[in-house]
Design a protein around this motif. Structure first.
Motif, short mmCIF file in Angstrom:
data_model
loop_
_atom_site.label_atom_id
_atom_site.label_comp_id
_atom_site.label_asym_id
_atom_site.label_seq_id
_atom_site.Cartn_x
_atom_site.Cartn_y
_atom_site.Cartn_z
N ALA A 309 0.84 -1.20 0.00
CA ALA A 309 0.00 0.00 0.00
C ALA A 309 0.87 1.25 0.00
CB ALA A 309 -0.92 0.00 1.22
N ILE A 310 0.39 2.31 -0.64
CA ILE A 310 1.15 3.55 -0.71
C ILE A 310 0.59 4.62 0.20
CG2 ILE A 310 1.99 3.11 -3.04
CD1 ILE A 310 -0.16 5.02 -4.09
N SER A 311 -0.47 4.30 0.94
CA SER A 311 -1.06 5.26 1.87
C SER A 311 -1.60 4.50 3.08
CB SER A 311 -2.19 6.04 1.21
OG SER A 311 -2.89 6.83 2.15
N SER A 312 -1.57 5.14 4.24
CA SER A 312 -2.15 4.54 5.44
C SER A 312 -3.54 5.08 5.71
CB SER A 312 -1.25 4.84 6.65
OG SER A 312 -1.22 6.24 6.92
N ASP A 313 -3.96 6.08 4.95
CA ASP A 313 -5.26 6.73 5.17
C ASP A 313 -6.34 6.00 4.39
OD1 ASP A 313 -7.46 8.36 5.48
OD2 ASP A 313 -6.36 10.23 5.09
N VAL A 314 -7.13 5.19 5.10
CA VAL A 314 -8.14 4.37 4.43
C VAL A 314 -9.37 5.17 4.03
CG1 VAL A 314 -7.37 2.25 5.54
CG2 VAL A 314 -9.16 3.64 6.63
N PHE A 315 -9.41 6.46 4.35
CA PHE A 315 -10.56 7.29 4.01
C PHE A 315 -10.26 8.28 2.89
CE2 PHE A 315 -11.14 6.10 8.49
CZ PHE A 315 -12.36 5.43 8.39
N ALA A 316 -9.00 8.45 2.54
CA ALA A 316 -8.63 9.42 1.52
C ALA A 316 -8.78 8.84 0.11
CB ALA A 316 -7.18 9.87 1.73
N PRO A 317 -9.08 9.67 -0.88
CA PRO A 317 -9.07 9.19 -2.27
C PRO A 317 -7.68 8.69 -2.63
CG PRO A 317 -10.11 11.36 -2.09
CD PRO A 317 -9.45 11.09 -0.77
N GLY A 318 -7.62 7.81 -3.62
CA GLY A 318 -6.33 7.28 -4.05
C GLY A 318 -6.41 6.76 -5.46
N PRO A 319 -5.26 6.40 -6.04
CA PRO A 319 -5.22 5.96 -7.44
C PRO A 319 -5.52 4.47 -7.59
CG PRO A 319 -3.02 5.95 -6.54
CD PRO A 319 -3.92 6.45 -5.43
N ILE A 320 -5.74 4.05 -8.80
CA ILE A 320 -5.60 2.65 -9.18
C ILE A 320 -4.13 2.46 -9.52
CG2 ILE A 320 -6.26 0.87 -10.84
CD1 ILE A 320 -8.55 1.82 -9.01
N TYR A 321 -3.53 1.39 -8.97
CA TYR A 321 -2.16 1.14 -9.41
C TYR A 321 -1.95 -0.34 -9.71
CZ TYR A 321 0.95 -0.54 -5.46
OH TYR A 321 1.64 -1.25 -4.50
N LEU A 322 -1.09 -0.58 -10.69
CA LEU A 322 -0.81 -1.92 -11.20
C LEU A 322 0.63 -2.28 -10.85
CD1 LEU A 322 -2.32 -1.44 -14.79
CD2 LEU A 322 -3.50 -2.20 -12.73
N GLN A 323 0.81 -3.47 -10.27
CA GLN A 323 2.17 -3.91 -9.92
C GLN A 323 2.99 -4.12 -11.19
OE1 GLN A 323 1.83 -7.39 -7.41
NE2 GLN A 323 2.55 -6.23 -5.64
N GLY A 324 4.19 -3.55 -11.17
CA GLY A 324 5.06 -3.69 -12.33
C GLY A 324 6.37 -4.39 -12.03
N ASP A 325 6.57 -4.76 -10.75
CA ASP A 325 7.88 -5.29 -10.36
C ASP A 325 7.89 -6.81 -10.21
OD1 ASP A 325 6.22 -5.38 -8.17
OD2 ASP A 325 7.73 -4.69 -6.73
N HIS A 326 6.84 -7.49 -10.70
CA HIS A 326 6.77 -8.93 -10.48
C HIS A 326 6.97 -9.76 -11.75
CE1 HIS A 326 5.82 -8.01 -6.48
NE2 HIS A 326 5.05 -9.04 -6.20
#
Length: 341
Positions: A309-326
């Motif tokens: 996860a890139i944020s600890s705030d479970v109430f804030a808006p956030g992006p869609i992100y796709l894993q690229g390192d696997h």
């Protein structure tokens, strides 16, 4: 314990002073550590801790930056405002003779609580070298997830096409310094994290939308070659697993799972190399996943972030992100429809 660096002492002072006696606090249980805590690691990374008590025995589960939510080895109170949590892992170490020995390695969290906030350290052996590693963190108590939302009453906004099939407009790597393995091929977004035959491993970046969202429905198609995996992160918080798990026993790390938090109710994945559909709804910290037309995660509470996860705030808006390192994976027809509140 090592002497705290000056910068962290200042950090703790600011942290302490921000919680005055006039701060409105949540009602606390008898053991004031009981509950869920979301954690920010200084220097980057998100963690999560849940402390609970059953029949007089204290226990806990921990997520530390990456990987899975795992039970801790031990948890105990030093006093009403200090908690110790230990986590162990088995590591195989090679001797000078070339034989392997298994060691149990231990990491220790020392947590201090101030009202409904925490700060502390995670200390343990350094990875891949001699010495000790120490991380500093702060965190806060998470409110309960609450009851399941009534999905039949949801109202949707206008669909947003996140991928235009031509280029990566609207997307960027989370870390601009990381190489990007994603490219557009024949109308699909393909990740190909090529590694050199000789030389150091290349750590490719994860790809995120420029836009950020609150609650939504997300539909997409994905193709996973044999032995590969990726992940779709909702608001940068919750990973829906993308992996070649065809024919495997049910597990919380299989295709379509809320990673390490919710096991699919049935095997609905297709064989590797075939296009598959994901229909995902996130609302009020609850997740529903329909894989290839079958509902496999049904309005399940997301108690906290998942690894990566890139944020600890479970109430804030956030992006869609796709894993690229696997590994290798391809996406297409990515459409997000906001939920109106």
């Amino acid at each position: 314990m090592k002497k705290l660096p000056v910068f962290f002492m200042a950090f703790l002072l600011a942290f302490t002073s921000s919680f005055s006696s006039t701060t409105k606090t949540l009602p606390e249980p008898e053991n004031t550590f009981i509950g869920s805590w979301t954690i920010d690691v200084v220097g980057g990374g998100v963690a999560w801790l849940k402390v609970h008590e059953e029949q007089g025995v204290l226990d806990a589960e921990l997520l530390w930056i990456g990987g899975s939510v795992l039970p801790v080895s031990d948890v105990y109170l030093v006093d009403e405002n200090t908690l110790i949590v230990t986590r162990t892992s088995e590591n195989e170490l090679k001797t000078t003779s070339g034989k392997a020995r298994t060691h149990t390695r231990t990491w220790t969290m020392r947590i201090t609580k101030i009202n409904n906030a925490i700060a502390g350290t995670m200390t343990g052996p350094a990875w891949g070298k001699t010495g000790e590693n120490i991380s500093y963190f702060t965190g806060s108590r998470m409110p309960d997830v609450g009851p399941k939302p009534d999905l039949s009453t949801i109202k949707f906004g206008k669909p947003i096409k996140l991928f235009n099939g031509k280029n990566l407009d609207g997307w960027r790597t989370i870390d601009p310094k990381s190489p990007n393995g994603f490219k557009v091929v024949n109308g699909t977004m393909q990740n190909d994290p090529v590694q050199p035959e000789n030389g150091e491993h290349i750590y490719y970046g994860n790809l995120r939308t420029n836009q950020e969202f609150e609650d939504f429905n997300l539909k997409l198609e994905v193709n996973v070659p044999k032995g590969n995996n990726s992940g779709v992160y909702l608001r940068g918080l919750y990973e829906i697993q993308v992996v070649d798990s065809y024919g495997q026993p049910l597990d919380s790390h299989n295709m379509g799972a809320l990673y390490s938090r919710a096991t699919p109710s049935e095997n609905a994945e297709k064989p590797a190399g075939e296009w598959q559909t994901l229909d995902i709804t996130l609302i009020d910290r609850h997740v529903t996943v329909i894989l290839n037309g079958k509902k496999i995660v049904d309005n399940v509470a997301a108690e906290g972030p998942t690894g990566g996860a890139i944020s600890s705030d479970v109430f804030a808006p956030g992006p869609i992100y796709l894993q690229g390192d696997h590994g290798n994976v391809a996406y297409r027809n990515i459409v997000l429809t906001p939920i109106l509140k």
